[in-house]
Design a protein around this motif. Structure first.
Motif, PDB file in Angstrom:
ATOM      1  N   THR A 191      -4.488   9.827  -6.507  1.00  0.00           N
ATOM      2  CA  THR A 191      -3.898  10.240  -5.231  1.00  0.00           C
ATOM      3  C   THR A 191      -3.991   9.110  -4.207  1.00  0.00           C
ATOM      4  O   THR A 191      -5.028   8.456  -4.073  1.00  0.00           O
ATOM      5  CB  THR A 191      -4.626  11.481  -4.678  1.00  0.00           C
ATOM      6  OG1 THR A 191      -4.564  12.533  -5.650  1.00  0.00           O
ATOM      7  CG2 THR A 191      -4.017  11.956  -3.376  1.00  0.00           C
ATOM      8  N   THR A 192      -2.904   8.891  -3.487  1.00  0.00           N
ATOM      9  CA  THR A 192      -2.902   7.964  -2.356  1.00  0.00           C
ATOM     10  C   THR A 192      -3.353   8.739  -1.120  1.00  0.00           C
ATOM     11  O   THR A 192      -2.897   9.860  -0.891  1.00  0.00           O
ATOM     12  CB  THR A 192      -1.497   7.398  -2.114  1.00  0.00           C
ATOM     13  OG1 THR A 192      -1.020   6.805  -3.314  1.00  0.00           O
ATOM     14  CG2 THR A 192      -1.507   6.367  -0.990  1.00  0.00           C
ATOM     15  N   ILE A 193      -4.239   8.152  -0.323  1.00  0.00           N
ATOM     16  CA  ILE A 193      -4.733   8.815   0.887  1.00  0.00           C
ATOM     17  C   ILE A 193      -4.503   7.916   2.089  1.00  0.00           C
ATOM     18  O   ILE A 193      -4.855   6.724   2.069  1.00  0.00           O
ATOM     19  CB  ILE A 193      -6.228   9.163   0.772  1.00  0.00           C
ATOM     20  CG1 ILE A 193      -6.463  10.121  -0.405  1.00  0.00           C
ATOM     21  CG2 ILE A 193      -6.747   9.780   2.068  1.00  0.00           C
ATOM     22  CD1 ILE A 193      -7.936  10.415  -0.682  1.00  0.00           C
ATOM     23  N   VAL A 194      -3.884   8.469   3.129  1.00  0.00           N
ATOM     24  CA  VAL A 194      -3.763   7.787   4.416  1.00  0.00           C
ATOM     25  C   VAL A 194      -4.756   8.453   5.357  1.00  0.00           C
ATOM     26  O   VAL A 194      -4.647   9.654   5.642  1.00  0.00           O
ATOM     27  CB  VAL A 194      -2.336   7.869   4.981  1.00  0.00           C
ATOM     28  CG1 VAL A 194      -2.266   7.156   6.330  1.00  0.00           C
ATOM     29  CG2 VAL A 194      -1.332   7.260   4.003  1.00  0.00           C
ATOM     30  N   TYR A 195      -5.714   7.686   5.822  1.00  0.00           N
ATOM     31  CA  TYR A 195      -6.837   8.211   6.606  1.00  0.00           C
ATOM     32  C   TYR A 195      -6.704   7.695   8.044  1.00  0.00           C
ATOM     33  O   TYR A 195      -6.916   6.519   8.313  1.00  0.00           O
ATOM     34  CB  TYR A 195      -8.149   7.744   5.975  1.00  0.00           C
ATOM     35  CG  TYR A 195      -9.395   8.392   6.521  1.00  0.00           C
ATOM     36  CD1 TYR A 195      -9.772   9.669   6.114  1.00  0.00           C
ATOM     37  CD2 TYR A 195     -10.208   7.739   7.444  1.00  0.00           C
ATOM     38  CE1 TYR A 195     -10.921  10.271   6.604  1.00  0.00           C
ATOM     39  CE2 TYR A 195     -11.358   8.322   7.935  1.00  0.00           C
ATOM     40  CZ  TYR A 195     -11.707   9.590   7.513  1.00  0.00           C
ATOM     41  OH  TYR A 195     -12.848  10.188   8.006  1.00  0.00           O
TER      42      TYR A 195
END
Length: 495
Positions: A191-195
């Protein structure tokens, strides 16, 4: 499972105000990105475009090399893109399960499969560390628990790309650690996560790469280990950031007690709490989520029942049965929930500012010109950035909404000011502005009480810090004893 994203020349404007200016960058699959920028930099707007909540005026978004044009968040979710909003997006009158499956109900034939949804909800809640009955109504949860429900709801969507906008703003350290462990598992699964976060220590800890936006433009990206927190802050604001906290105003030895509380009790939340704060003093309140700090002060200003205790203002006993009573006695309380209890976001800026002091502007009709003049002064004094002073509060960024809320609650010219999480969700530049404002208020001889979950904030701002645990005030530490270790030890009972 993997999903790659490309932004190419994204532009967005709301009416005459342009908030994104030709933003271009890409996101590789299976990485955690820290998306940084001041409030108003365009981060949330760009992510809302990716998640289908907004559409760009120009430019393209590509998913796995294919140009997309989402018309709704449901379109984006079908591609595995899920946004956890900074502002809670839950229906208070529905249960946790109903909220988590709203619009995504599981059916068995013609009927809803409530047992399956309840089981899935319970498992997702366990993943984020919230052990609540899934049938509990959301209105019965505290803010931190609602945030965990939002995160659990996103987990049920089985996201390929997950956008987290200030997810730890209301969480305890242990809840935050559990979230970080969950993020690591998601990353390992591809999963790609933008935080998105203003807590640079968290960005430094959990992200692989940092992307910085400023004034609606992409300005920099770099591997996280290559940047210090100070460098991140400088990139966000476009200048050298130093001296986050102003020097603490000297306390006058014979300053009178402005606000004193003896034996205050709030059913289920606080028991026999006593404290005082003097004119010109900044008194902090520390404690874990659920320690009773917010509930105590809500009772002290008349927002909930106070079952026992005595309140004195400038030496005289006062009975405060409502916030209006508190305001008449020179006390204002700014809630941690700026949208629910701080501002009316669908009203104009000037109407929000003058709401608590309308009698000043009614002769008997409202003097709109005087209101506009007051707003002009507030925009300047509080550094509120807006493209259009006639706009609604909803159009302001989070940091500027918080400044407007501060301006509103200071407009009655109170002598005692209670600020509950005054910099939650606020960028580093706006935080510094608020810190200097707090010290300006203290230097004017006002008593300021700051409730905060950020220990560095309390240490940098306060003359003393009171620590609450399980509804009791367990310690009050002076400046010479203020350290993170001591505050944590008292808050957790390990001192």
């Amino acid at each position: 499972m993997s999903l790659a994203v490309r932004f190419d020349g994204i532009e967005k404007q709301f009416g005459p105000v342009r908030v994104l200016h030709g933003v271009s960058f890409d996101l590789a699959p299976g990485r955690i990105y820290g998306l940084l920028g001041e409030n108003g930099a365009g981060k949330s707007t760009l992510m809302k475009i990716l998640a289908g909540y907004e559409r760009p005026n120009a430019g393209d978004v590509s998913i796995d090399g294919v140009r997309t044009d989402f018309t709704s968040s449901r379109d984006a979710e079908r591609e595995g893109i899920v946004l956890i909003h900074q502002e809670l997006n839950l229906a208070d009158h529905l249960s946790i399960t109903q909220n988590m499956f709203l619009g995504h109900e599981v059916r068995k034939g013609f009927f809803l499969d409530e047992a399956a949804m309840r089981d899935d909800a319970r498992a997702a809640l366990a993943d984020v560390g919230l052990h609540k009955n899934p049938d509990t109504k959301v209105r019965e949860l505290i803010v931190a628990e609602k945030q965990l429900v939002e995160i659990a709801k996103a987990m049920l969507r089985r996201a390929r790309l997950l956008i987290m906008d200030e997810p730890t703003a209301t969480l305890t350290p242990s809840e935050t650690q559990r979230l970080f462990a969950l993020m690591a598992r998601l990353k390992d699964a591809g999963t790609t996560i933008v935080y998105i976060s203003h807590k640079l220590d968290e960005v430094e800890r959990v992200t692989d790469e940092v992307i910085v936006m400023r004034d609606g433009r992409f300005v920099a990206r770099a591997p996280t280990p290559d940047l210090t927190r100070r460098q991140m802050a400088n990139l966000m604001v476009g200048r050298e950031v130093s001296d986050m906290f102003p020097p603490k105003p000297a306390l006058i030895d014979d300053a009178r007690v402005a606000f004193e509380v003896e034996g205050a009790s709030v059913p289920g939340w606080a028991d026999g709490v006593s404290f005082s704060v003097r004119e010109g003093e900044v008194l902090g309140f520390a404690g874990l989520v659920g320690a009773g700090r917010t509930e105590l002060f809500e009772a002290l200003v008349g927002l909930r029942a106070l079952s026992a205790g005595r309140v004195s203002i400038a030496g005289e006993t006062a009975t405060l049965k409502s916030p209006r009573d508190a305001m008449r006695h020179g006390i204002t309380y700014l809630s941690e929930d700026r949208k629910g209890r701080g501002l009316h976001v669908d009203m104009a800026l000037k109407d929000n500012l003058t709401m608590m002091t309308l009698e000043r502007y009614a002769h008997p009709l409202i003097d709109k010109r005087a209101e506009r003049g007051a707003l002009s002064v507030a925009l300047k004094d509080f550094g509120i950035r807006t493209g259009n002073p006639s706009s609604r509060a909803r159009m302001l960024s989070g940091g500027n909404q918080q400044k407007l809320a501060l301006a509103k609650f200071l407009h009655p010219d109170p002598r005692v000011i209670v600020l509950d999480e005054p910099t939650r969700g606020v960028d580093v530049g706006a935080k510094r502005d608020i810190y200097f404002l707090i010290h300006r208020l203290a230097a004017e001889g006002r008593a300021v009480i700051v409730i905060s979950s950020e220990l560095i904030e309390l240490i940098g701002l306060c003359h003393r810090v009171a620590v609450m645990r399980a509804g009791e005030l367990v310690a009050t530490l002076g400046m010479d004893l203020l350290t993170e270790e001591r505050l944590i030890a008292h808050a957790t009972g390990t001192h």
